[in-house]
Write an enzyme that holds these catalytic residues in place. Structure first.
Site, PDB file in Angstrom:
ATOM      1  N   LYS A  23      16.599  21.393  -8.908  1.00 24.84           N
ATOM      2  CA  LYS A  23      15.869  20.207  -9.389  1.00 24.84           C
ATOM      3  C   LYS A  23      16.739  19.267 -10.218  1.00 24.84           C
ATOM      4  CE  LYS A  23      11.761  19.619  -9.380  1.00 24.84           C
ATOM      5  NZ  LYS A  23      10.700  20.392  -9.994  1.00 24.84           N
ATOM      6  N   SER A  72      15.556  21.972 -14.125  1.00 22.29           N
ATOM      7  CA  SER A  72      14.378  22.815 -14.285  1.00 22.29           C
ATOM      8  C   SER A  72      14.846  24.177 -14.770  1.00 22.29           C
ATOM      9  CB  SER A  72      13.669  22.950 -12.937  1.00 22.29           C
ATOM     10  OG  SER A  72      12.936  24.147 -12.894  1.00 22.29           O
ATOM     11  N   GLU A 107       9.791   9.108 -16.123  1.00 22.60           N
ATOM     12  CA  GLU A 107       8.405   9.555 -16.328  1.00 22.60           C
ATOM     13  C   GLU A 107       7.927   9.196 -17.736  1.00 22.60           C
ATOM     14  OE1 GLU A 107       9.801  13.527 -14.722  1.00 22.60           O
ATOM     15  OE2 GLU A 107       7.666  13.650 -14.326  1.00 22.60           O
ATOM     16  N   HIS A 143       0.835  -1.225   0.000  1.00 23.76           N
ATOM     17  CA  HIS A 143       0.000   0.000   0.000  1.00 23.76           C
ATOM     18  C   HIS A 143       0.861   1.264   0.000  1.00 23.76           C
ATOM     19  CE1 HIS A 143      -3.358  -2.643   1.375  1.00 23.76           C
ATOM     20  NE2 HIS A 143      -2.377  -3.219   2.054  1.00 23.76           N
TER      21      HIS A 143
END
Ligand code: ARG
Length: 492
Positions: A310, A304, A317, A183
């Site tokens: 970042k 970024s 992704e 979970h």
């Protein structure tokens, strides 16, 4: 590419293509237009032509034609002199295509007619004999099977390379402790190597599914002709063998109308993609600030434009997202095929793009995943810190109560729950409770219980077959190498 108003066909504009289409109308009618007075409408050609994508089948198409011509000559259906010309012409065409000298024409619809038409230019009338006892229906089915077969072989070895990287990492991290989740809640400590080997198993099954698909698709449709077979004395076994098939397909109607080999490939690719997507999602989670379990190399991170701190895991992704295309391709082809009467229907020309796209996408995703992992650096301190928090050894405590005090597991679960609550209320870990505190809940508890509360002891104790103990992982690495990497050259 297309830019036209549907209500005004005269506005039909195709960048570069409209001219070609209109110019070559005459060519088309020489191929199949014996009974046609007029060439096709430009829109008809635009919707009908598949050459833009099926030119990818050129190598398989030429291979199939060469095998067919040899068989025709061997069975005295065509003259040996014509066969020699055909073989030579086809070799020339292969060379022209591979060197970029070949000019593909949309008016010639597809790869089959482009090749045949060029063959006629090169060798004259003999070219017309190649299509004896054959149809584009069995031809395209043959080409496509050969193409999918080649792609399966290529993908399977890419997937093997990915397994090799994961197995190497698993060995290096056989004893690296990380939290295991259910979970997405910290559940029990596991080893990072064990987690990686879970994916090695998944990819092993993915390769198995591709191999199953390959085994079933490896029968030759060639010689089924348009749908009913042919009256010529062909030898389908001979062409099947020449093309590396196990034998000819049994039923001519099935041979030209079956696309379940492509669907099986897409289904196998979808499952493989789904696994990569799960792994990609884990990389996204693990590289995030709050987790910090993994650091990707600069080569697989992006910055970024506004936030200098970042390091984004874009490749992960994109793997996660691109798998949607593969699953979409499976849906596309299932929808194309459902409800089609036997045998061939032009609908089936729509079988190729989804398969091409899925194959390319999967290949890229597998390779990108390998690239990410090759340069990735694990952060064992972070993993250990998280693995040690959240009462991850509660099950070990309960198991101790069962093992040492002979308590029924349900009761042990209850006692452990009370101890977890006590630790939680005090803002501590289980191992920080005193023996007296514990004995207040269960009098039989002794000092020995502390041995099982550390995460190292917890993972080391999980020696059951398939369990996470470091010794198990090292043994599993050996087994995985033998099972999945044997016969692999150069990549390990
Ligand atoms: N380009 C066609 C396809 O991919 C080849 C087969 C055409 N057959 C036909 N009867 N029109 O399906």
């Amino acid at each position: 590419m297309l830019n036209y108003a549907l209500d005004d066909v005269s506005e039909f504009q195709v960048t570069g293509m409209a001219d070609k289409i209109n110019k070559s109308r005459a060519d088309t009618s020489t191929i199949w237009g014996g009974r046609f007075a007029d060439g096709p409408d430009a829109l008809m050609e635009a919707i009908n032509a598949s050459i833009d994508f099926d030119k990818r089948l050129y190598a398989q198409d030429i291979r199939g034609s060469k095998a067919h011509a040899a068989m025709l000559a061997a069975n005295s259906i065509i003259d040996p002199a014509d066969e020699a010309k055909i073989q030579q012409g086809l070799d020339t065409i292969l060379d022209e295509i591979e060197t970029g000298a070949f000019s593909f024409k949309a008016a010639l619809e597809d790869i089959h007619m482009n090749v045949e038409s060029r063959l006629a230019e090169l060798i004259g009338d003999a070219a017309g004999r190649l299509h004896t006892a054959r149809s584009r229906n069995d031809q395209v089915a043959t080409d496509f099977r050969l193409w999918v077969r080649d792609v399966i072989d290529g993908l399977s070895s890419e997937m093997q390379r990915l397994q090799a990287v994961m197995i190497g990492m698993a060995e290096a991290h056989a004893a690296t402790i990380m939290p295991g989740f259910t979970h997405l809640q910290t559940a029990q400590p596991v080893t990072f190597g064990h987690h990686l080997l879970a994916y090695v198993e998944m990819i092993g099954r993915d390769r198995g599914r591709l191999a199953d698909c390959r085994r079933r698709l490896n029968e030759s449709p060639l010689g089924a002709a348009a749908l009913a077979g042919t009256s010529f004395p062909i030898d389908r076994g001979m062409t099947a063998a020449a093309l590396g098939f196990d034998g000819p397909m049994t039923n001519s109607l099935d041979a030209v109308s079956d696309r379940d080999f492509a669907l099986e490939f897409l289904a196998a690719a979808s499952v493989a993609g789904m696994h990569l997507s799960r792994m990609a999602e884990e990389l996204v989670i693990w590289t995030s600030g709050p987790f910090g379990f993994i650091r990707l190399s600069d080569g697989f991170s992006t910055g970024s434009s506004i936030m200098p701190q970042k390091r984004n895991p874009d490749a992960a992704e994109l793997v996660r997202a691109k798998v949607g295309r593969i699953i979409g391709s499976l849906n596309t082809l299932l929808i194309v095929m459902k409800g089609l009467p036997l045998t061939y229907g032009k609908d089936m020309q729509e079988d190729k793009e989804p398969v091409f796209d899925a194959a390319e996408t999967l290949g890229l995703c597998v390779a990108a995943m390998r690239g990410m992992l090759e340069g990735a650096e694990a952060c064992p301190d972070r993993m250990l810190a998280v693995a040690s928090s959240g009462f991850t050894t509660a099950t070990d405590l309960a198991d101790w109560l069962v093992r040492v005090l002979d308590m029924p597991f349900r009761k042990a679960h209850h006692v452990t729950g009370e101890l977890v609550k006590m630790a939680e209320d005090r803002g501590r870990g289980l191992e920080d409770l005193s023996l007296a505190d514990m004995q207040g809940v269960e009098a039989g508890i002794t000092q020995e219980i502390f041995d099982v509360l550390g995460v190292e002891n917890s993972v080391a104790s999980r020696r059951s077959f398939g369990g996470t103990a470091p010794d198990n992982v090292l043994a599993a690495v050996k087994v995985a190498r033998a099972r999945y990497l044997e016969g692999m050259d150069g990549h390990d």
